[in-house]
Structure formats: structure tokens, C-alpha cells
Scaffold this motif. Structure first.
Motif: not given
Ligand code: RVP
Length: 496
Positions: A66, A107, A389
Motif C-alpha cells: 500500500r 483493507d 498508508e
């Protein structure tokens, strides 16, 4: 008798840049931060360059797929951590290569029998408010519904209310087939006035989510780092132990560059690893090596055939190598000496080997200093760990959000290969700590802000490119008292 250095070793905060003449065209929008990633011969172009001089550290708490996508979107490169199984690391590489901009693999997922408490825990951890409800609670499971914060009222509902009792079920959702293009998905989103469109395959399994906001964001990434097939570029860390299994798997998965990850790179193990790569793949596979802190270490790795050399021992925010073993060197001094050795090597051989300053970047201006001192790019751990992230949990401590950040030499990471000097395959003592860093929001916003300071400082030095900065920079040491002068002083701050 031991060798003694005449000068103490120093770090970035002990230096400042002195402005040079800037002409009228020397403005931030004209600055190019493009830089070489790998070695090249005089007069030739490097086979790989990056669009901004930032790469992310080879660490469990920093570089997963990610973060790699988010950084590639800004023009930098991540090295996915190697302290995991070969299969898992290769899968992360594949995910970056398969990534379709604007198509998000969910996610945040729950199964219908999980509870409101589970939903709140997941949204706290990921920072995302859209949670997919799938049969098995995994992304890729059969889609049954979606939960967003419009579906529950924390003040009125019991924490053990089951997800199936408050989710928006599939029959009330707009969703589409996985073959939908981004443009079509965006049209559906607008037509139905929704924020998120799930895409499913023919078995009704969740493949992607498309969000209203991502379509606009994607259009803004002019700097993105992509390969010839327009896929995001990604690097991978390797070690000097299992490279015969790991390297082929990572290359097969699509890794664009490799980097040997070791706390101490001036060793035969690194040469053996590079030899293996050259024997099996020639020059077409690019591999960086390190870390070193002096000219001898640099020359050893350059002669061993490294494509770039990483500099720094003991300067990382979570690193306690200097305390544990008394090994290391102030990051600025290490970098200045290695940059000099790199320039001499270039003069002698006509081969330019880029160097990466790894660890110890605390303030944004440290990046400009590192570049001015001769680094071609910098590797950052703590910096990226703070963002949405990064792979770690976001936790609330005393009312402030923090992100977890732990060293590869900590017991938590168990990365013995990084510290191994030939022994019994275990971490005999810790060289890193497990810590928290202040949560700072999105990678994009922070990288843009940081780089605007770098560009501004480069213009002050009259430089429009990194090589020009290295040539023109005037760098001064600062005294302890003048460091005090550099912050706000002798005033009472109104907004502390
Ligand atoms: P920083 O950016 O200051 O957080 O430093 C990151 C660097 O620290 C990494 O790229 C690596 O070289 C080093 N590191 C990672 N783990 C450890 C440790 O546990 N000692 N050190």
C-alpha cells in the motif's frame, strides 16, 4: 595501532546551507527532482531513475504494497521489506504491479457475525470508514453488504450488535462487474449519488472498491513512477542468506530493483550475493548494497558491482546499534566521505554509482542537506511510518493519534538476517526499539509539503537540479549557540 580520525563525526543538524545567487528563472516550479537510481557510464543515461529523491525504508513497519503504491504515485520508490516469507514478499510485489489506479482492494472487512465493536476497531486501525461485509470476513470473500458510519449510532447501539443487523445489504447496494472501467465506475457513482462502488466477479466475490474521491485524485498524479507497461514501479529488500530462493521469486513477481538490506555492508556476504545475481542475470537485474560509512566500504561495494550504495549506520530513529555495539558514524560525515569516494571512483572509471543516505532524516531540510552533500536520494523510515498508508496500527494515546514504528533489529521484527555476521541464525541482542510516532495524515500531502521546501531551498542555492545543487551548494557548520538562534527565540509563543 588503531586508526584515529582527526575530526569528530557529525550529523545533519550541525550544518546549514548558505544561499547562492538565484536568477529570475530559478523558481520552484522549474526545479526537477529527477535522480539516478542505478549506476551508469559517463555520457549514458541510467537504466532506472526516480522522479523524486525519496525511497522508503526496507522495514516491516514502513514498506508494504500500500505504501509502495502511494509513494510511486508521487514519483518515489518503496523497497518492500524482506523480513517475511518469500511468498508473502512476492505477493506484495505482485499487488503493486497489479494495482489499477482508482481500484482499491478493501483493507477493512468483516463477516456478518462480527460486532459493532469489531467494526469500530477496524476503522480505528485503518482510518477507513467504509467496511466491506463478506461471507468469510476477508477481502475477496463473497460480498454480502457494506457498513459505513451512516449505518450505526455508537451512542444508541450496543457494542455487541451483530454486523448483519445493521449493515446495508447487497439488495440495497449499487455494485458492478469487475470488468467496469474507472470512467464507467465514476459515471455510476455520480448517477446514483453514492460514495463507493463495489466491483464483484461472477461469483459475487468482492474484487475492488471504487471511491468517488479517488477518480479526481488519480488525475492529479503527474509525477508517478511507472514502468514501460504503465504499472507502478516497486523495489524489494533481499538478504545475504536466502537470495537463491528469494531473488528469482521477487523478479518473477515483477520487482524493478533489489537492495541488499544489512546493517553492515562492508562484508564478503554482500559480494557473494551480488556475484550470484550477476552470474544468473547479468547486468539487467539492478541491485543496491550497503550500508557503509566510509570510502573503503564504498569502494568495496562499487567494485563488487553494486548498482547503488546505501550509506548510514546507527542513525535511524529506532536504531540503537551505536549504543549496543559502539559501531556507527555521524550521518553527515559518513555521507560526505562516501560522496567524495564516489566522485573519485567516477573520475577514475567513468562509472557513476549513486549513493543513498539512509536514516537520521528528522527535519525536511535534512533532505536538502543530504542531497547537497552528495546523496542522489534518501531512504526514510520514521518519516513514512507516520502516514495513513504505512502498514502499522494507528493508536490513540492520551487523545493524540500515533502510529507504531519498530526497528528491523527489534525483537518484534525478528530480522536476524539483517544483523547476521555468520552465526546461529537468531537475534542475540536487540539493535532496534519498538516505538510510536505522531500520526501525520496522508503520504501525498506530506511529501508535497516536504518537497516544496526542498525545491525552495534549491532555488535559494541557485540550483534547478540535484547535480547542480551538489556542485553549487555552500555548506557551513553551525555552533551550538547559533542552532538556538535558528528556532523562534526570545519571544513568547502565542500558539504553542
Ligand atoms: P529513519 O528514517 O531515521 O527512521 O531510519 C530508517 C533506517 O534505519 C532504515 O532504513 C535502516 O537503515 C535503519 N534501521 C531499520 N531498523 C533498524 C534497527 O532496528 N536498528 N535500523
Amino acid at each position: 595501532m588503531a586508526y584515529f580520525y582527526e575530526e569528530p563525526s557529525r550529523t545533519f543538524s550541525e550544518y546549514l546551507l548558505i544561499p547562492g545567487y538565484s536568477s529570475a528563472e530559478c523558481i520552484p516550479s522549474c526545479v526537477s527532482l529527477k535522480t539516478s537510481l542505478v549506476k551508469y557510464r559517463k555520457g549514458e543515461e541510467p537504466a532506472l531513475s526516480i522522479n523524486i529523491p525519496m525511497v522508503s525504508a526496507i522495514m516491516q513497519s514502513v514498506s508494504d504494497d500500500r505504501l509502495a503504491v502511494a509513494l510511486a504515485q508521487e514519483g518515489g520508490l518503496s523497497f518492500i521489506y524482506g523480513s517475511q516469507t518469500v511468498e508473502n514478499q512476492a505477493e506484495m510485489i505482485r499487488k503493486v504491479k497489479r494495482y489499477r489506479a482508482g481500484f482499491v482492494v478493501s483493507d477493512s472487512n468483516v463477516s456478518p457475525d462480527m460486532t459493532l465493536k469489531d467494526v469500530l476497531d477496524i476503522t480505528e486501525k485503518t482510518g477507513h470508514s467504509t467496511v466491506a461485509v463478506t461471507e468469510n470476513g476477508q477481502s475477496g470473500g463473497k460480498l454480502l453488504g457494506i457498513v459505513t458510519n451512516k449505518d450505526y449510532r455508537v451512542s444508541r447501539m450496543s457494542m455487541d450488535t451483530k454486523v448483519k443487523d445493521f449493515m446495508t445489504t447487497l439488495d440495497h447496494l449499487v455494485y458492478a462487474d469487475e470488468s467496469t472501467t474507472l470512467k464507467e465506475a465514476n459515471d455510476i457513482i455520480w448517477e446514483h449519488k453514492i460514495n463507493c462502488l463495489p466491483l464483484v466477479n461472477k461469483n459475487q466475490e468482492l474484487v475492488y472498491l471504487v471511491f468517488r474521491k479517488d477518480y479526481d485524485t488519480h488525475k492529479k498524479n503527474e509525477n508517478e513512477l511507472i514502468d514501460q507497461s504503465k504499472r507502478y514501479m516497486v523495489g524489494a529488500g533481499i538478504n545475504t542468506r536466502d537470495y537463491k530462493e528469494r531473488v528469482p521469486a521477487l523478479l518473477e513477481a515483477g520487482a524493478d530493483a533489489l537492495c541488499i538490506d544489512s546493517s553492515e555492508g562492508f562484508s564478503e556476504w554482500q559480494k557473494l550475493t551480488i556475484d550470484y545475481i550477476r552470474e544468473n542475470y547479468g547486468d539487467r537485474v539492478k541491485v543496491g548494497a550497503g550500508n557503509v560509512v566510509d570510502a573503503d566500504g564504498f569502494r568495496f561495494l562499487a567494485e563488487a558491482g553494486a548498482d547503488f550504495v546505501k550509506v548510514g549506520i546507527g542513525g535511524g530513529a529506532i536504531c540503537i546499534t551505536r549504543e549496543q555495539k559502539g559501531i556507527g558514524r555521524g550521518q553527515a560525515t559518513a555521507l560526505i566521505e562516501v560522496a567524495k569516494a564516489r566522485d573519485e571512483y567516477y573520475k577514475e572509471t567513468g562509472i557513476y554509482v549513486p549513493i543513498c543516505s539512509d536514516g537520521g532524516i528528522v527535519h525536511d531540510y535534512h533532505i536538502t542537506l543530504a542531497l547537497a552533500m552528495g546523496a542522489d536520494f534518501v531512504m526514510l523510515g520514521r518519516y513514512f511510518a507516520r502516514f495513513d498508508e504505512s502498514p502499522t496500527k494507528r493508536v490513540n494515546v492520551g487523545g493524540s493519534y500515533m502510529k507504531e514504528y519498530w526497528g528491523e533489529g527489534s525483537a518484534r521484527a525478528r530480522n536476524w538476517q539483517r544483523y547476521d555476521m555468520g552465526g546461529d541464525k537468531k537475534l542475540s541482542f536487540e539493535e532496534g526499539v519498538d516505538s510510536l510516532v505522531p500520526y501525520a495524515g496522508s503520504l501525498k500531502d506530506n511529501v508535497n509539503l516536504t518537497l516544496s521546501k526542498v525545491r525552495g531551498a534549491m532555488c535559494n542555492c541557485g540550483a534547478l537540479t540535484i547535480p547542480e545543487l551538489q556542485e553549487k551548494a555552500k555548506i557551513t557548520l553551525v555552533s551550538a549557540t547559533s542552532i538556538v538562534e535558528g528556532g523562534a527565540h526570545d519571544v513568547t509563543l502565542r500558539n504553542k
